[in-house]
Design an enzyme around this catalytic site. Structure first.
Site: not given
Ligand code: NAD
Length: 301
Positions: A94, A169, A244
């Site tokens: 997102t 979204k 966010k």
């Molecule tokens: P998270 O922090 O659990 O996962 C993100 C991952 O990206 C981490 O494991 C981090 O180490 C990795 N990362 C960061 N930089 C990196 C790089 N350069 N190379 C490789 N890996 C890298 O976050 P999440 O909850 O999985 O959310 C991910 C996305 O999904 C966000 O944009 C969030 O807004 C969106 N989202 C989350 C949810 C939810 O309920 N968690 C729901 C809908 C959308």
């Protein structure tokens, strides 16, 4: 199945999404900066690469699931030159609409294809393979990515051109943030007026106040036993994520001059709730802040 997928960002969402692609028969090579995410991915059958560049080198499709637009743009600078010409980049994070369009332009300038495909459904949906995808990109790229998204989700909607998936979204989540506050304010007012939560629920859920925030994620314990309010506001959808998403909506409102007072106000309310320490609670916990900031009846003249 011959499609090879690189999956970058194996966190709360990306981890289970990549695991579902493996279960769906795709060859998935993954990379994350965090060692525990890599270990879990390995257990899920993902081939773990040493670097993001290594992961994309032989991929047909590159999926990213990262925290923010800055992460996506930074990683694209690193990996676009390493991918084979014509690789399809799919960003499921997102992020800001402007960042999504910048990512699209970078990918195209490097000789690749790109769609934005943010999701709703949370970790539960990511794990169950029931996410909803909102896709922005060309008809051709949408057709190419749909079978892959179908493995990770239940509903895939082509919303329009580049960036328009992100637009869907943030518009949806702005509705959600505003409606949760409205429902919560109504419950607190009802309590002050001597109306039980159950009675208000019974009326509003069958009347014009009906909405998802009320009937599925009801912010008070009792009427909907599965809502996070019955589980000490454990998410669910965390306040930090709503903060966010409403921040992204507020940026878009500002840059496009939209007179959306409630969207801006909802962003302020969730930012304050987050900074007051409720970031890990479900976003329906806003009802407790409304209750605690309300005056007692004897203060009211
Ligand atoms: P998270 O922090 O659990 O996962 C993100 C991952 O990206 C981490 O494991 C981090 O180490 C990795 N990362 C960061 N930089 C990196 C790089 N350069 N190379 C490789 N890996 C890298 O976050 P999440 O909850 O999985 O959310 C991910 C996305 O999904 C966000 O944009 C969030 O807004 C969106 N989202 C989350 C949810 C939810 O309920 N968690 C729901 C809908 C959308």
């Amino acid at each position: 199945m011959s499609t090879t997928v690189a999956f970058l960002g194996l966190g709360h969402m990306g981890g289970p999404m990549a695991a579902n692609l493996v279960s769906g028969g795709y060859a998935v090579t993954g990379f994350d900066l965090a060692a525990p995410a890599l270990e879990q991915a390995r257990r899920d059958g993902v081939a773990v690469a040493d670097t993001a560049v290594d992961a994309v080198a032989s991929a047909d499709v590159v999926v990213t699931m990262l925290p923010s637009g800055a992460h996506v743009l930074g990683l694209y600078d690193e990996i676009l030159p390493a991918a084979r010409p014509g690789t399809l980049f799919v960003d499921c994070s997102t992020i800001d609409v402007a960042d999504a369009r910048a990512a699209h332009d970078k990918a195209v300038a490097a000789g690749h294809r790109n769609v934005d495909a943010p999701v709703s459904g949370g970790v539960v949906g990511a794990t169950a393979g029931t996410l909803a995808f909102m896709v922005g990109g060309s008809d051709e790229d949408f057709a190419a990515v749909s079978p892959l998204l179908d493995v990770m989700g239940r509903k895939v909607v082509h919303c329009g051109g580049p960036g328009v998936g992100q637009a869907a979204k943030i518009c949806n989540n702005m509705i959600l943030g505003v409606s949760m506050i409205a429902v919560s304010e109504a419950f607190v007012l009802g309590e002050k007026l001597g109306l039980s939560n159950q009675a208000l629920f019974d009326v509003a859920s069958n009347a014009s106040g009906q909405c998802w925030a009320l009937t599925t994620n009801c912010p008070v314990p009792g009427p909907v036993p599965t809502s996070p309010a019955n589980n000490d506001y454990q998410p669910g959808f965390a306040v930090a994520l709503m903060d966010k998403d409403l921040g992204l909506a507020a940026n878009a409102l500002e840059s496009h001059g939209v007179a959306a007072e409630l969207g801006r106000r909802a962003a302020d309310i969730y930012r304050r709730l987050h900074s007051d320490g409720a970031g890990g609670q479900d976003f329906s916990a806003v009802v407790n802040a409304i209750r605690s900031h309300s005056t007692t009846d004897k203060d009211v003249k």
